[in-house]
Design an enzyme around this catalytic site. Structure first.
Site, short mmCIF file in Angstrom:
data_model
loop_
_atom_site.label_atom_id
_atom_site.label_comp_id
_atom_site.label_asym_id
_atom_site.label_seq_id
_atom_site.Cartn_x
_atom_site.Cartn_y
_atom_site.Cartn_z
N SER B 21 48.46 40.32 45.84
CA SER B 21 47.93 41.67 45.95
C SER B 21 47.36 42.17 44.62
O SER B 21 47.94 41.96 43.56
CB SER B 21 49.04 42.61 46.40
OG SER B 21 48.56 43.94 46.45
N ASN B 69 48.00 44.42 32.70
CA ASN B 69 47.16 45.39 33.41
C ASN B 69 47.94 46.64 33.78
O ASN B 69 49.15 46.60 33.99
CB ASN B 69 46.52 44.76 34.66
CG ASN B 69 47.36 44.95 35.91
OD1 ASN B 69 47.36 46.01 36.53
ND2 ASN B 69 48.11 43.91 36.28
N ALA B 70 47.21 47.74 33.80
CA ALA B 70 47.75 49.00 34.32
C ALA B 70 46.62 49.66 35.11
O ALA B 70 46.06 50.67 34.71
CB ALA B 70 48.23 49.91 33.19
N ILE B 71 46.25 49.01 36.21
CA ILE B 71 45.18 49.54 37.07
C ILE B 71 45.66 50.87 37.66
O ILE B 71 44.88 51.81 37.80
CB ILE B 71 44.86 48.54 38.22
CG1 ILE B 71 44.49 47.15 37.66
CG2 ILE B 71 43.79 49.09 39.14
CD1 ILE B 71 43.24 47.06 36.87
N LEU B 73 47.14 51.19 40.72
CA LEU B 73 47.12 51.22 42.19
C LEU B 73 46.00 52.08 42.78
O LEU B 73 46.17 52.72 43.81
CB LEU B 73 48.48 51.68 42.72
CG LEU B 73 49.65 50.74 42.40
CD1 LEU B 73 50.99 51.45 42.54
CD2 LEU B 73 49.63 49.52 43.31
N CYS B 139 57.16 50.58 42.22
CA CYS B 139 56.45 51.80 41.83
C CYS B 139 57.41 52.98 41.86
O CYS B 139 58.47 52.93 42.50
CB CYS B 139 55.23 52.02 42.70
SG CYS B 139 55.51 51.72 44.42
N LYS B 174 58.36 42.88 48.31
CA LYS B 174 57.96 42.26 47.04
C LYS B 174 58.81 42.81 45.91
O LYS B 174 58.78 44.00 45.60
CB LYS B 174 56.48 42.55 46.77
CG LYS B 174 55.98 41.90 45.49
CD LYS B 174 54.48 41.92 45.45
CE LYS B 174 53.95 41.32 44.18
NZ LYS B 174 52.49 41.32 44.17
N THR B 202 54.43 41.76 38.39
CA THR B 202 54.20 41.61 36.95
C THR B 202 55.42 42.05 36.14
O THR B 202 56.25 42.82 36.62
CB THR B 202 52.99 42.45 36.52
OG1 THR B 202 53.22 43.79 36.92
CG2 THR B 202 51.70 41.94 37.16
C1 LIG Z 1 44.95 43.30 38.12
C2 LIG Z 1 46.21 43.17 38.94
C3 LIG Z 1 46.49 44.10 39.94
C4 LIG Z 1 47.67 44.01 40.70
N1 LIG Z 1 47.89 44.92 41.70
C5 LIG Z 1 49.00 44.80 42.49
C6 LIG Z 1 49.23 45.68 43.59
O1 LIG Z 1 48.42 46.56 43.90
N2 LIG Z 1 50.37 45.52 44.32
C7 LIG Z 1 51.28 44.53 44.04
O2 LIG Z 1 52.30 44.41 44.74
N3 LIG Z 1 51.08 43.67 43.02
C8 LIG Z 1 49.96 43.77 42.23
N4 LIG Z 1 49.75 42.87 41.20
C9 LIG Z 1 50.73 41.78 40.96
C10 LIG Z 1 50.27 40.47 41.58
O3 LIG Z 1 50.18 40.56 42.98
C11 LIG Z 1 51.22 39.30 41.23
O4 LIG Z 1 52.50 39.62 41.72
C12 LIG Z 1 51.32 39.07 39.73
O5 LIG Z 1 50.06 39.25 39.11
C13 LIG Z 1 51.84 37.67 39.39
O6 LIG Z 1 50.94 36.64 39.81
P1 LIG Z 1 49.86 35.95 38.83
O7 LIG Z 1 50.56 35.63 37.55
O8 LIG Z 1 49.41 34.73 39.57
O9 LIG Z 1 48.76 36.94 38.65
C14 LIG Z 1 48.58 42.96 40.44
C15 LIG Z 1 48.29 42.03 39.42
C16 LIG Z 1 47.13 42.11 38.68
C17 LIG Z 1 46.85 41.08 37.62
#
Ligand SMILES: Cc1cc2nc3c(=O)[nH]c(=O)nc-3n(C[C@H](O)[C@H](O)[C@H](O)COP(=O)(O)O)c2cc1C
Ligand SMILES: Cc1cc2nc3c(=O)[nH]c(=O)nc-3n(C[C@H](O)[C@H](O)[C@H](O)COP(=O)(O)OP(=O)(O)OC[C@H]3O[C@@H](n4cnc5c(N)ncnc54)[C@H](O)[C@@H]3O)c2cc1C
Ligand code: FES
Lengths: 263, 314
Positions: B21, B69-71, B73, B139, B174, B202
């Site tokens: 996600s 990141n700190a988008i 949501l 969150c 999650k 994260t």
């Molecule tokens: C830019 C970005 C935005 C994310 N937005 C969400 C989100 O909206 N909801 C969520 O549950 N996790 C979010 N995550 C976490 C990812 O789904 C994932 O759990 C995490 O990045 C670890 O996987 P990776 O190392 O392969 O990126 C986000 C991660 C990134 C990098």
């Protein structure tokens, strides 16, 4: 959009810190429009490094060539400097929403530093579209010093007049690009000649051009530069405030209408 | 031929690969660059009840081994998601001839009730490709002064059981990685009626721009993702698998087949790719091919045999 394996054809110096990278990338070349960009995987960086976005300086569908004009600023562009003709790299493209090609009156283009990159492709396309019928585009280019004035010969070869401004006065007018631009706008207004503004460069310059579009009641098309993660609209990292909320620079832009930008 | 089909609890997936996600928009953005035929599922960006603007810019910083990141949501709200993005996903596949991967809808909220409401709206929307809901519990809970739902097993249990009640769709929870022991959180999900868990989200992190003497991200802190978090994620998946029978969707720093296989050996039924796609959308195909090659080489006829196949000497 696709992720095309692209072969380096040429990698030439363009003065202090600037280089022109030509790639054989036939699918991107045939789909590219002015103002769009590519997202480059820099070969020497580690697997987890993010891609780097660059405007399409030129694309030629017939030869399958895409050219980028870039400045060395940090570790990604430093690593990119090392790629040699014959090497291959991946780039996603063409990405984003570019400049509209239909314009009223004289196309006035303002660029700062590497911001001239998308304007060259734009000028070329507009001229091809008009088939030599005036008014042809005019370029206004600014930089800190003479070395930042890029691609002057390329524009001249197209037949585009180039007006220069440098902060240190080493070339053209001393000051910002708005000095020669305002002069030209005033002259056109005096003759009741319509014009359309285009700009790409640092934020301060973009706002100055956008303000002039709004004041003059003309169309202004502004290409924004925001840090990106995905480049395809998937992550929401590259936000630009607009009259309709938080837009993504990579897919809703990078080109925005001056009247929709919120600064 | 290796049988690539897996079951994430009640959710059957054509392959063990999903997207994480927030890294894959609303499912269609990477068309043309990602090989969708390798994907069992896509997980969409977190959705809440109403539109949400997200954090100020800049929203991320690149770091060795990944990014922070700190988008915040940013998202359109569940109504706009179901009216615009879900139909877009359906039609986008019509021309391709590829069967759309299952869609997992990631949701979040400010209260337990908001989670439940969003989950029920999604479950009742009638899109046949939406196969599961994933609750992001990392969150802030607006009713408890900003503590996250995922950091108190009692609140987590209440959240899961409230969302689960009368929900006619599989529910994945999650989990947050930054807890001393994952076991009570896994148990809270199991007792609350979750069908599966996903981890990891994260890891809280910060980057400082020393020249400006300021945080590199406007939100000051953010979440670390990418290659750097992978070994920490493997440990959490291993612990979660030992703590309960709940099926696991694992994520965190998958950049090659080896990373995905590690997760499965540690106990995951399926895995999700996230940050790696940003650098290389071809990674989806590479990981898929690498897993089939591994299975053939090790004599596994079905990929699901990898789940929990780790051998531990006594
Ligand atoms: C830019 C970005 C935005 C994310 N937005 C969400 C989100 O909206 N909801 C969520 O549950 N996790 C979010 N995550 C976490 C990812 O789904 C994932 O759990 C995490 O990045 C670890 O996987 P990776 O190392 O392969 O990126 C986000 C991660 C990134 C990098
Ligand atoms: C749509 C668009 C078009 C662009 N076109 C050109 C062009 O034609 N020529 C050119 O020289 N540059 C262009 N840029 C800027 C270029 O992307 C950056 O200079 C480059 O990413 C810097 O990378 P680095 O690793 O050398 O710098 P670092 O500072 O080491 O990079 C660190 C991180 O910040 C990002 N970053 C740093 N500066 C910028 C910036 N100005 N814009 C976006 N991201 C940045 C990098 O991508 C990287 O993720 C464009 C940017 C955008 C958004
Ligand atoms: S960079 Fe990801 S949405 Fe623009």
């Amino acid at each position: 959009m696709l992720d095309e394996k692209s072969k380096v054809i040429e990698h030439a110096d363009r003065g202090e810190g600037y280089r022109l990278l030509a790639l054989y990338s036939p699918q991107i070349a045939s789909a590219a429009m002015p103002g769009q960009f590519v997202h480059v995987k820099v070969p020497a960086l580690e697997a987890s490094a993010l891609r780097r976005p660059f405007s399409i300086f030129d694309a030629d569908a017939e030869t399958g060539t895409v050219r980028l004009l870039y400045k060395r600023v940090g570790r990604g562009t430093a690593a990119l400097n090392a790629v040699k003709p014959g090497e291959e790299l991946f780039m996603e493209g063409p990405l984003g929403k570019g400049f509209p090609l239909e314009c009223t009156g004289v196309p006035l283009m303002a660029g700062g530093g590497y911001g001239v990159a998308p304007l060259y492709f734009l000028a070329k396309k507009i001229m091809a579209l008009k088939g030599g019928v005036p008014p042809s585009p005019e370029l206004f280019v600014g930089g800190r010093t003479k070395a930042d004035i890029l691609a002057r010969n390329d524009f001249a070869a197209l037949g585009v007049p180039v007006a220069v401004a440098t902060n240190d006065g080493s070339d053209g007018d001393k000051g910002f690009v708005t000095v020669p631009l305002d002069r030209r706008i005033a002259a056109l207004k005096a003759e009741n000649e319509p014009f359309t503004l285009y700009a790409c460069g640092p934020d301060g310059m973009l706002k100055a051009v956008a303000d002039r579009a709004l004041e003059s009641g003309t169309d202004g098309w502004i290409s924004m530069d925001r840090h990106m993660i995905c480049g395809v609209g998937a992550c929401y990292a590259c936000i630009q405030k607009t009259t309709s909320g938080n837009a993504r620079c990579c897919i809703d832009g990078p080109v925005f209408a001056a009247k929709e930008l919120v600064w | 031929m290796v049988d690539m089909c897996v079951d994430l609890g009640p959710v059957r997936l054509a392959t063990p690969l999903a997207t994480a996600s927030g890294t894959f928009g609303y499912g269609t953005e990477y068309m043309g660059a990602v090989d969708y035929s390798c994907l069992g599922a896509v997980t969409v960006k977190g959705i809440r009840l109403d539109a949400w603007p997200g954090n100020p810019m800049p929203r991320h910083a690149e770091v060795p081994g990944g990014m922070v990141n700190a988008i915040g949501l940013q998202g359109p709200g569940v109504g706009m998601f179901l009216n615009h993005y879900a139909p877009l996903y359906e039609t986008a596949f019509e021309q391709t001839g590829i069967k759309p991967p299952a869609m997992i809808v990631n949701i979040w909220g400010g209260t337990v009730e908001e989670y439940a409401e969003v989950a029920h709206i999604v479950a009742g929307s009638g899109f046949s490709f939406i196969k599961a809901i994933e609750c992001n519990v990392s969150c802030p809970n607006v009713k408890s002064g900003g503590h996250t739902f995922g950091h108190d097993p009692m609140i987590l249990n209440r959240l899961v059981s409230t969302v689960r009640k009368d929900l006619e769709m599989p529910l994945i929870v999650k989990l947050a990685p930054n807890v001393p022991d994952i076991t009570p959180y896994v148990k809270a999900c199991e007792d609350g009626g979750a069908d599966a868990i996903s981890l990891i989200n994260t890891i809280p992190a910060m980057v400082i721009d020393i020249e400006r003497r300021k945080p590199a991200i406007a939100n000051k802190t953010g979440g670390l993702s990418g290659r750097a978090i992978h070994p920490a994620a493997v440990k959490l998946v291993y612990d979660a698998h030992r703590a309960s029978k709940l099926p696991i969707l694992a994520m965190g720093g998958i950049y090659e087949a080896k990373d995905a296989i590690e997760f499965m050996l540690a106990g995951a039924s399926a895995v999700a790719l996230g940050s790696a796609i940003f650098s290389n959308p071809g990674v989806v195909r590479e990981v898929y091919d690498g897993i089939t090659e591994y299975c053939s080489r090790h004599g596994f006829t079905a990929v699901r045999e990898l789940t929990g196949a780790l051998e531990i000497d006594a």
